[in-house]
Design a protein around this motif. Structure first.
Motif, PDB file in Angstrom:
ATOM      1  N   GLU A 136      68.980  85.553  28.978  1.00  0.00           N
ATOM      2  CA  GLU A 136      67.547  85.296  28.920  1.00  0.00           C
ATOM      3  C   GLU A 136      67.123  84.894  27.510  1.00  0.00           C
ATOM      4  N   GLU A 137      67.695  85.542  26.494  1.00  0.00           N
ATOM      5  CA  GLU A 137      67.378  85.191  25.117  1.00  0.00           C
ATOM      6  C   GLU A 137      67.864  83.780  24.803  1.00  0.00           C
ATOM      7  N   THR A 138      69.033  83.411  25.319  1.00  0.00           N
ATOM      8  CA  THR A 138      69.550  82.061  25.110  1.00  0.00           C
ATOM      9  C   THR A 138      68.645  81.034  25.763  1.00  0.00           C
ATOM     10  N   ARG A 139      68.164  81.327  26.967  1.00  0.00           N
ATOM     11  CA  ARG A 139      67.249  80.399  27.650  1.00  0.00           C
ATOM     12  C   ARG A 139      65.948  80.241  26.866  1.00  0.00           C
ATOM     13  N   ARG A 140      65.447  81.361  26.339  1.00  0.00           N
ATOM     14  CA  ARG A 140      64.209  81.269  25.542  1.00  0.00           C
ATOM     15  C   ARG A 140      64.431  80.417  24.295  1.00  0.00           C
ATOM     16  N   ARG A 141      65.586  80.597  23.658  1.00  0.00           N
ATOM     17  CA  ARG A 141      65.889  79.808  22.465  1.00  0.00           C
ATOM     18  C   ARG A 141      66.026  78.327  22.820  1.00  0.00           C
ATOM     19  N   GLN A 142      66.669  78.043  23.946  1.00  0.00           N
ATOM     20  CA  GLN A 142      66.816  76.652  24.379  1.00  0.00           C
ATOM     21  C   GLN A 142      65.452  76.019  24.643  1.00  0.00           C
ATOM     22  N   THR A 143      64.575  76.765  25.299  1.00  0.00           N
ATOM     23  CA  THR A 143      63.226  76.261  25.591  1.00  0.00           C
ATOM     24  C   THR A 143      62.459  76.008  24.301  1.00  0.00           C
ATOM     25  N   ARG A 144      62.599  76.958  23.345  1.00  0.00           N
ATOM     26  CA  ARG A 144      61.899  76.817  22.065  1.00  0.00           C
ATOM     27  C   ARG A 144      62.407  75.593  21.306  1.00  0.00           C
ATOM     28  N   ARG A 145      63.717  75.402  21.306  1.00  0.00           N
ATOM     29  CA  ARG A 145      64.297  74.258  20.597  1.00  0.00           C
ATOM     30  C   ARG A 145      63.876  72.936  21.257  1.00  0.00           C
ATOM     31  N   LYS A 146      63.796  72.926  22.584  1.00  0.00           N
ATOM     32  CA  LYS A 146      63.353  71.707  23.272  1.00  0.00           C
ATOM     33  C   LYS A 146      61.937  71.341  22.873  1.00  0.00           C
ATOM     34  N   ARG A 147      61.060  72.348  22.754  1.00  0.00           N
ATOM     35  CA  ARG A 147      59.675  72.071  22.366  1.00  0.00           C
ATOM     36  C   ARG A 147      59.608  71.606  20.908  1.00  0.00           C
ATOM     37  N   ILE A 148      60.498  72.143  20.056  1.00  0.00           N
ATOM     38  CA  ILE A 148      60.537  71.689  18.664  1.00  0.00           C
ATOM     39  C   ILE A 148      60.968  70.221  18.604  1.00  0.00           C
ATOM     40  N   HIS A 149      62.026  69.884  19.358  1.00  0.00           N
ATOM     41  CA  HIS A 149      62.487  68.484  19.392  1.00  0.00           C
ATOM     42  C   HIS A 149      61.385  67.566  19.934  1.00  0.00           C
ATOM     43  N   LYS A 150      60.667  68.044  20.944  1.00  0.00           N
ATOM     44  CA  LYS A 150      59.590  67.242  21.521  1.00  0.00           C
ATOM     45  C   LYS A 150      58.485  67.019  20.491  1.00  0.00           C
ATOM     46  N   ALA A 151      58.146  68.066  19.745  1.00  0.00           N
ATOM     47  CA  ALA A 151      57.103  67.945  18.721  1.00  0.00           C
ATOM     48  C   ALA A 151      57.531  66.961  17.632  1.00  0.00           C
ATOM     49  N   LEU A 152      58.781  67.031  17.204  1.00  0.00           N
ATOM     50  CA  LEU A 152      59.275  66.132  16.158  1.00  0.00           C
ATOM     51  C   LEU A 152      59.310  64.684  16.639  1.00  0.00           C
TER      52      LEU A 152
ATOM     53  N   MET B 126      56.986  58.379   5.666  1.00  0.00           N
ATOM     54  CA  MET B 126      57.828  59.304   6.420  1.00  0.00           C
ATOM     55  C   MET B 126      59.171  58.683   6.797  1.00  0.00           C
ATOM     56  N   PHE B 127      60.230  59.459   6.567  1.00  0.00           N
ATOM     57  CA  PHE B 127      61.596  59.064   6.930  1.00  0.00           C
ATOM     58  C   PHE B 127      62.121  60.076   7.953  1.00  0.00           C
ATOM     59  N   PRO B 128      62.126  59.741   9.236  1.00  0.00           N
ATOM     60  CA  PRO B 128      62.646  60.673  10.236  1.00  0.00           C
ATOM     61  C   PRO B 128      64.140  60.924  10.022  1.00  0.00           C
ATOM     62  N   ILE B 129      64.553  62.169  10.178  1.00  0.00           N
ATOM     63  CA  ILE B 129      65.958  62.570  10.008  1.00  0.00           C
ATOM     64  C   ILE B 129      66.495  63.004  11.362  1.00  0.00           C
ATOM     65  N   SER B 130      67.601  62.408  11.779  1.00  0.00           N
ATOM     66  CA  SER B 130      68.172  62.684  13.107  1.00  0.00           C
ATOM     67  C   SER B 130      69.514  63.377  12.983  1.00  0.00           C
ATOM     68  N   ASP B 131      69.898  64.079  14.060  1.00  0.00           N
ATOM     69  CA  ASP B 131      71.255  64.614  14.130  1.00  0.00           C
ATOM     70  C   ASP B 131      72.160  63.571  14.780  1.00  0.00           C
ATOM     71  N   ARG B 132      73.424  63.913  14.998  1.00  0.00           N
ATOM     72  CA  ARG B 132      74.376  62.941  15.537  1.00  0.00           C
ATOM     73  C   ARG B 132      74.039  62.535  16.966  1.00  0.00           C
ATOM     74  N   GLN B 133      73.262  63.368  17.667  1.00  0.00           N
ATOM     75  CA  GLN B 133      72.874  63.034  19.034  1.00  0.00           C
ATOM     76  C   GLN B 133      71.666  62.098  19.065  1.00  0.00           C
ATOM     77  N   GLY B 134      71.118  61.784  17.902  1.00  0.00           N
ATOM     78  CA  GLY B 134      69.965  60.908  17.855  1.00  0.00           C
ATOM     79  C   GLY B 134      68.643  61.635  17.981  1.00  0.00           C
ATOM     80  N   ARG B 135      68.674  62.961  18.047  1.00  0.00           N
ATOM     81  CA  ARG B 135      67.423  63.724  18.148  1.00  0.00           C
ATOM     82  C   ARG B 135      66.835  63.910  16.753  1.00  0.00           C
ATOM     83  N   ILE B 136      65.526  63.707  16.633  1.00  0.00           N
ATOM     84  CA  ILE B 136      64.873  63.926  15.345  1.00  0.00           C
ATOM     85  C   ILE B 136      64.794  65.432  15.098  1.00  0.00           C
TER      86      ILE B 136
END
Length: 616
Positions: free
Chosen positions: A107-123, A207-217
């Motif tokens: 459950e904690e992993t799912r919450r972290r995944q959801t939180r990270r998805k919203r962070i990626h969406k915001a970026l 602004m210079f967006p910074i991405s990871d290797r997957q292309g996510r900002i």
């Protein structure tokens, strides 16, 4: 936490192998398969040898012998871990991953995944907003940002490709209002590092967006146009942003790095853009920090398993020398890390930042400068020795501990021996005095080669094993009966025996292990290999499975051919055992068994009665 097997199977089933492969190379249908040029950057070809089977979900290249499923392809070509590749494909297919472990941890992993998805969406939403402001706003402030980039020599296409943007000054921007339309809340923006106090962190900056290797900002770098605050400002550390392990330039330069089999490591965002615009598309930049072992590991993952080169650029003035010294400080062991990762780390002195240097010179001249690079070990030794040049022997000896420390950090014996040789020449000291005590015996020990060796690929025993494995992969339902129930063959005095293949019957340990894995997953009730492909132990065999899938399509998976393949492998296995055994009685028994198996093979070829077990 580990992704559940059910989720891995769901991702693999949802990922259309033809669609995924088509992102990397153009495919055309050829019978039941699709073919195209191999997308692996280190395999340059003019005639298509890359084959994709939509029915089995496999790809295989007959030229470079790589193969596997959609997850393997994304793992290899996007330089991702297995976990990252599964997560990437899950996001594309809108699959919510499940995780193994206790319900609390899951459950904690799912919450972290959801939180990270919203962070990626915001970026991602913020990047789109900043980019639109820069490109389309008629505000004098946005025009000033465009003028700055134009003055630096950047074209519209470069600005758009790297999604550069502009953030209005505080009190003028509407980031919160715009992102709220995407269902994002203030806490999402705060978690993404977009806010500072009561306002926007990057107000008034290009602004210079910074991405990871997957292309996510994952964050931003912001360049101030005025004198307020620091000239450059990066995102703070967040769940997705760690500046000591990130490099600016991905994903735009990843293909260039892998094609060139070299990366250029610079210090500024604009250096990456200037080089890219000049046609040098394999440069990345650190994010305001000196290079770290983590940066080298990121580049090593992009390169894959090949030995490749990293050029580290520095300005040969006082500040540049300090930066270069940090880069190769023996205490950081970057030279040792590079050797361990099989990266050829080279230092390149440049009179100016690359962006400024290219204003007056061509890309070809820049490449010539790369040709003047100095191996990092030699550069370190030059730096250390230059401080002692012209000094007494006693003074020079004070450099020995520092040199020994550098040599100690190098695990590769070849690199270590070369460093000792260079240090001996530069310091004018016997090599024995420079060998660190723990490495003294290692540096002179002869390389040991394993005795024996694997069978040749054209060995009939190897080929017979490949046929059996290919038939199992091509038709798991039909071959399951033979694998689990055995093959009925003549026994002594006319009685029938069951021939059941075992892992030891195969020519190599790898073939035997793969056979055992296949046997544990196939059944007469299913044509699917999904459960097999979700097994962690299968991952090292993915290239092999791709080749077997392609090989199986050229074999006749009818009953006579299946029996023939089983019998041929059994005969060759017993012949090998007979040759290597010193037990006379065992050799005689094996000889008799071989004759019975050969008789069964002859009867099969003549269209005799089926030799398959009848368990009904």
């Amino acid at each position: 936490m580990r992704i559940s097997q059910a989720s891995i199977e769901a991702v693999r089933e949802a990922a259309d192998i033809v669609e995924v492969a088509s992102e990397f190379t153009a495919l055309r249908r050829q019978g039941n398969r699709f073919v195209g040029l191999c997308p692996y950057p280190d395999h340059q070809e003019k005639s298509p040898s890359f084959s994709v089977s939509p029915e089995q979900g496999f790809y295989y290249c007959f030229g470079c012998q790589r193969g596997g499923d959609a997850i393997k392809l994304v793992t290899d070509l996007n330089s991702l871990s297995f976990h990252e590749a599964v997560s990437h494909l899950a996001d594309r297919s809108n699959i919510e991953l499940q995780f193994e472990g206790s319900s609390r941890d899951a459950e904690e992993t799912r919450r972290r995944q959801t939180r990270r998805k919203r962070i990626h969406k915001a970026l991602a939403a913020a990047a789109a907003y900043y980019h639109k402001v820069l490109i389309a706003s008629d505000s004098p402030l946005a025009k000033e940002a465009r003028d700055y980039l134009e003055h630096r020599g950047f074209t519209r296409s470069t600005i758009e490709e790297f999604r550069l943007g502009y953030a209005f000054p505080r009190g003028r921007g509407g980031l919160l209002q715009v992102l709220s339309r995407f269902g994002l809340e203030r806490r999402d923006l705060d978690g993404a590092g977009l806010l500072a106090g009561s306002g926007e962190r990057f107000a008034g900056r290009v602004m210079f967006p910074i991405s990871d290797r997957q292309g996510r900002i994952v964050g931003f770098g912001g360049r101030a146009l005025g004198d307020d605050g620091p000239k450059y400002l990066n995102s703070p550390e967040t769940e997705v942003f760690d500046k000591r392990s990130l490099l600016y330039g991905f994903p735009q330069v990843m293909e260039g790095i892998r094609t060139e089999r070299a990366a250029i490591l610079v210090e500024g965002y604009t250096d990456v853009l200037a080089l890219y615009q000049a046609g040098i598309r394999n440069a990345v930049a650190t994010l305001g920090t000196a290079a770290t072992p983590a940066h080298l590991k990121v580049l090593a993952r992009v390169f894959g398993k090949n030995t490749d080169r990293v050029y580290a650029l520095f300005d040969p003035d006082a500040a540049g020398n300090r930066a270069a010294s940090r880069l190769v400080d023996p205490e950081n062991s970057l030279a040792g890390v590079a050797a361990e990762l099989q990266l050829d780390l080279q230092m390149v002195p440049l009179t100016e930042d690359p962006a400024d240097w290219l204003r007056e010179r061509s890309a070809e001249e820049f490449r010539e400068e790369l040709g003047k690079s100095i191996p990092v070990v030699e550069y370190v030794l030059r730096t250390v020795v230059s401080e002692q040049r012209g000094q007494s022997a006693a003074s020079r000896s004070r450099a020995v501990p520092q040199v020994r420390s550098l040599i100690q950090s190098m695990g590769d014996p070849v690199v270590r021996r070369d460093a000792i040789r260079l240090a001996s020449e530069y310091l004018g000291l016997p090599a024995e005095e420079l060998i660190p005590p723990p490495s003294r015996t290692q540096s002179v020990a002869p390389a040991q080669s394993p005795r024996g060796g694997s069978p040749r690929r054209d060995d009939p025993h190897v080929q017979a094993g490949l046929d059996v494995l290919a038939l199992i992969v091509a038709d798991p339902r039909r071959t399951a009966e033979l694998v689990h129930g055995g093959l009925e063959v003549p026994g002594r005095e006319g009685e029938a025996d069951l021939l059941v293949l075992m892992p030891d019957d195969f020519a190599t340990e790898g073939q035997g292990k793969l056979f055992a894995l296949l046997a544990g997953h196939i059944s007469e009730d299913s044509d699917s290999l999904d459960s097999l492909l979700s097994d962690d132990e299968v991952r090292p065999f993915m290239d092999h499975l791709g080749r077997l899938s392609a090989r199986g399509e050229h074999l006749h998976a009818d009953a006579p051919f299946l029996r023939e393949a089983w019998l041929r492998l059994a005969i060759l296995s017993r012949q090998r055992e007979m040759r290597t055994s010193g037990d006379f009685d065992l050799r005689e028994a094996l000889f008799e068994e071989i004759q019975r198996l050969k008789s069964a093979l002859s009867a099969n070829a003549a269209g005799g009665p089926p030799a398959r077990s009848d368990r009904s």
